[in-house]
Design a protein around this motif. Structure first.
Motif, PDB file in Angstrom:
ATOM      1  N   TYR A   1       0.829  -1.215   0.000  1.00  0.00           N
ATOM      2  CA  TYR A   1       0.000   0.000   0.000  1.00  0.00           C
ATOM      3  C   TYR A   1       0.857   1.257   0.000  1.00  0.00           C
ATOM      4  CZ  TYR A   1      -3.588   3.336   1.508  1.00  0.00           C
ATOM      5  OH  TYR A   1      -4.436   4.408   1.592  1.00  0.00           O
ATOM      6  N   PHE A   2       1.867   1.311   0.879  1.00  0.00           N
ATOM      7  CA  PHE A   2       2.653   2.529   1.031  1.00  0.00           C
ATOM      8  C   PHE A   2       3.786   2.655   0.018  1.00  0.00           C
ATOM      9  CE2 PHE A   2       1.193   2.478   5.628  1.00  0.00           C
ATOM     10  CZ  PHE A   2       0.394   3.600   5.500  1.00  0.00           C
ATOM     11  N   LEU A   3       4.463   1.556  -0.269  1.00  0.00           N
ATOM     12  CA  LEU A   3       5.699   1.637  -1.041  1.00  0.00           C
ATOM     13  C   LEU A   3       5.567   1.169  -2.488  1.00  0.00           C
ATOM     14  CD1 LEU A   3       8.177   0.338   1.704  1.00  0.00           C
ATOM     15  CD2 LEU A   3       7.534   2.697   1.166  1.00  0.00           C
ATOM     16  N   ILE A   4       4.785   0.120  -2.735  1.00  0.00           N
ATOM     17  CA  ILE A   4       4.681  -0.398  -4.109  1.00  0.00           C
ATOM     18  C   ILE A   4       3.625   0.375  -4.895  1.00  0.00           C
ATOM     19  CG2 ILE A   4       4.144  -2.415  -5.514  1.00  0.00           C
ATOM     20  CD1 ILE A   4       5.228  -4.164  -3.261  1.00  0.00           C
ATOM     21  N   ASP A   5       2.398   0.380  -4.410  1.00  0.00           N
ATOM     22  CA  ASP A   5       1.341   1.131  -5.101  1.00  0.00           C
ATOM     23  C   ASP A   5       1.509   2.629  -4.885  1.00  0.00           C
ATOM     24  OD1 ASP A   5       0.301  -1.259  -5.956  1.00  0.00           O
ATOM     25  OD2 ASP A   5      -1.113  -1.421  -4.292  1.00  0.00           O
TER      26      ASP A   5
END
Length: 656
Positions: A54-58
């Protein structure tokens, strides 16, 4: 963005609860503990993967914000197109953060309980209840609407009742569980009424009204509804988060197993009220900004009251309980002091974008940091209780020589909660103070004083436990039990939680609170620079609080503290007795509610309502007994009555 797997986050602990609850007694302790712990291990991995994704990839969307993602949302009960009960899984910055908090602390508690609860009767039942609680809390934070939150909210209450009363043969544990259940249910009644008002007038259970502009017209004609509904919901949160005067259940809840205190009363259940206000924050800002200010005032008073009581407690778990109440107050103050900006428009409405989100960020950040170091403190207290077989400080002292790992991890957590730089509490608490000073200098001074009190009472506790007169060394000739370090199953969670406290503190201090961007609400702006004037002042005050505690409590004798207790006996006794709030509640409930309200209602129920129905039943029975001889079965009697009736009817007809 594929989050189709997230249903496992709720399903696995639910299955663990069912398996252990139905078949746990047929398993060995080790198998039952492994089932509960392994299921939580998988849930923790899934939660961390979800956070990373949620925070780093998307990452952020085109507007630069973290989007709200609904992984699934199915209809349960449908009343209308808008008024529909749905069950789903909603990801927002704060819900993903809460997934990390709940899964991490719960996993550590599951591991810790292997050692702490070893040999306890009902071991399998204990792990079943842990799984139920974890599932309930996870479901609460990912709810897609207010009604789903309320469903899991009540499940959390039931789970806490079961865990607090785990030692049900003890009268004190049963009384504590009932007290927690009754007080929180009383508060939840207001939560339910607020939901009903909200859904009736607004026409939906959804958090987000920005996507449904037509609903604003529903609220415009009844401007009083939203402030009232939101504040009623906050009362429900105040019950769960033990805000004054609904705090009375939390200190007694320490009768439950110490790992339960770490899970429920430090990191998860007690922050449900904070999460509720944070989830409804856009609605508070748009429709009830004054209610936010009242929340701040209530929370500030609660924080001061709890800190004052914590300074005089002798039971180490109750010190930590009142510390938790005080720190929850800090979080709610942070949410309440998010000042609206300049008013705009002819009707003086406040634009959402004008809100100062520093307090919001700091409150959510403090929720995260507090969960880690307070869970470490509670688990450390469990190691101490496990070693000395008592909660009272008089049976401790000098434990640093016998419990080095517990000593170091406890000290790290005390430094964190005191707000010393490069520990996680500094990163979050000082930003709360900045937000308070932005709101009002008076509020800033009050909260700074409470922060100083926090440093004092926590290091009072630290010195009494680890540096005071050793009970073992003064009573070993009488057969006193020698303290010893806890097993690895209990010390490893302490090391992990204290390491998180250190790493988050170093990262937060060096990288200027970038972590706060992850937990900030969408669309709320805040400064990302350290206010060194306030940070430096609060650090000095924290050091002064520590120095005062060192002067008064480091050493085998505490002459200054004893002198103050003798000089101000009434004040000391009042603080020790929690300023008699329990007695006040007993007077209100027994002398006013029970005697003046419940007793008349009971009399009316017994004599009027029951009397009316009893009279109707007696009348029906008497009438039946009167006409019973008519049904004798004697054909000759029937013939007489038939002929008599026929003749009488004939005469009547002839006369007419």
């Amino acid at each position: 963005m594929d989050y189709s797997y997230v249903f496992l986050i709720l399903l696995l602990p639910a299955l663990s609860f069912l398996v252990l609850g139905l078949a746990g007694m047929k398993m060995s302790h080790k198998v039952a503990g492994l089932i509960g712990t392994c299921s939580l291990a998988v849930v923790t991995v899934l939660c961390y993967y979800t956070a990373i994704k949620y925070f780093l990839i998307d990452g952020r969307d085109a507007t630069g914000l973290f989007p709200t993602v609904t992984a699934f949302d199915f209809v349960w009960i449908k009343f209308s197109e808008l008024l529909t009960f749905t069950i789903g899984f909603r990801l927002t910055p704060i819900s993903v953060m809460m997934l990390i908090v709940i899964s991490t602390v719960s996993f550590m508690v599951h591991i810790y309980s292997f050692g702490y609860m070893h040999g306890e009767k009902g071991f399998q039942r204990y792990y079943a209840f842990l799984s139920l609680f974890t599932m309930s809390m996870l479901g609460l934070v990912v709810a897609t609407n207010i009604f789903q939150m309320y469903l899991f909210w009540e499940l959390v209450g039931v789970s806490s009742y079961l865990l607090i009363g785990f030692y049900y043969p003890l009268h004190s544990a049963v009384a504590a569980s009932k007290k927690a259940f009754i007080v929180t249910r009383f508060a939840d009644l207001f939560f339910l009424i607020g939901i009903l008002f909200y859904s009736f007038y607004v026409g939906t259970f959804s958090y987000d009204l920005t996507a449904m502009p037509e609903l604003h017209q529903n609220v415009a004609g009844v401007a009083w509804v939203m402030p009232m509904a939101l504040f009623l919901m906050f009362i429900g949160g105040a019950g769960k988060s033990a805000m004054f005067p609904l705090h009375i259940w939390l200190p007694d809840a320490m009768e439950g197993p110490t790992p339960v205190s770490a899970l429920i009363h430090a990191a998860t259940m007690v922050v449900a009220g904070v999460y509720l206000v944070a989830s409804l924050f856009p609605l508070f800002v748009e429709f009830a900004p004054e209610a936010l200010h009242w929340i701040a005032y209530i929370a500030a008073f609660t924080a001061f009251y709890a800190a004052a009581v914590a300074c005089c407690q002798s039971d180490i778990k109750r010190v930590l309980a009142f510390s938790t109440i005080s720190q929850i107050g800090f979080m709610l103050v942070a949410l309440g002091v998010c000042l609206p900006g300049e008013t705009s428009g002819v009707d003086n409405t406040v634009e959402y974008a004008d809100v100062n989100g520093l307090g919001y960020m700091a409150g959510m950040y403090h929720l995260f940091t507090h969960a880690m170091f307070k869970a470490c403190l509670f688990l450390g207290a469990g190691c101490i209780i496990h070693a000395v077989h008592s909660n009272e400080k008089m049976y401790m002292g000098g434990l640093r020589k016998y419990m080095p790992i517990t000593h170091v991890t406890f000290l790290i957590s005390c430094l964190a909660i005191a707000g010393i730089p490069f520990f996680s509490g500094f990163c979050s608490k000082d930003e709360i103070l900045v937000a308070c000073y932005n709101f009002s200098p008076v509020m800033g001074v009050i909260m700074s004083a409470i922060a100083t009190m926090t440093a004092f009472y926590m290091f009072r506790l630290y010195y009494v436990i680890f540096w005071g007169k050793s009970y073992y060394e003064t009573h070993k000739a009488e057969g006193a039990h020698q303290p010893h370090e806890a097993p690895l199953t209990m010390t490893v969670p302490l090391i992990v939680l204290s390491a998180i406290t250190m790493l988050v503190g170093i990262f937060g201090t060096l990288h200027v609170f970038e972590f706060g961007e992850f937990v900030s609400a969408n669309g709320i702006g805040f400064g990302t620079h350290i206010n060194w004037a306030i940070a430096g002042t609060s650090t000095v005050l924290a050091i002064l609080g520590i120095c005062l505690a060192t002067y008064m409590y480091k050493g085998e004798e505490t002459p200054v503290a004893d002198m103050l207790a003798r000089r101000f006996p009434k004040l000391h006794q009042a603080a020790y007795r929690r300023f008699y709030l329990d007695e006040v509640w007993m007077f209100v409930t027994h002398k006013i509610i029970f005697r003046c309200i419940s007793t008349p209602i009971a009399w009316f129920d017994r004599h009027v309502i029951d009397g009316t129905f009893n009279f109707m039943a007696w009348g029906a029975n008497a009438a039946g007994e009167t006409i019973r001889p008519w049904q004798s079965g004697d054909v000759r009697q029937y013939a007489v009555w038939f002929i008599t009736g026929t003749v009488a009817l004939t005469l009547v007809l002839l006369c007419i």
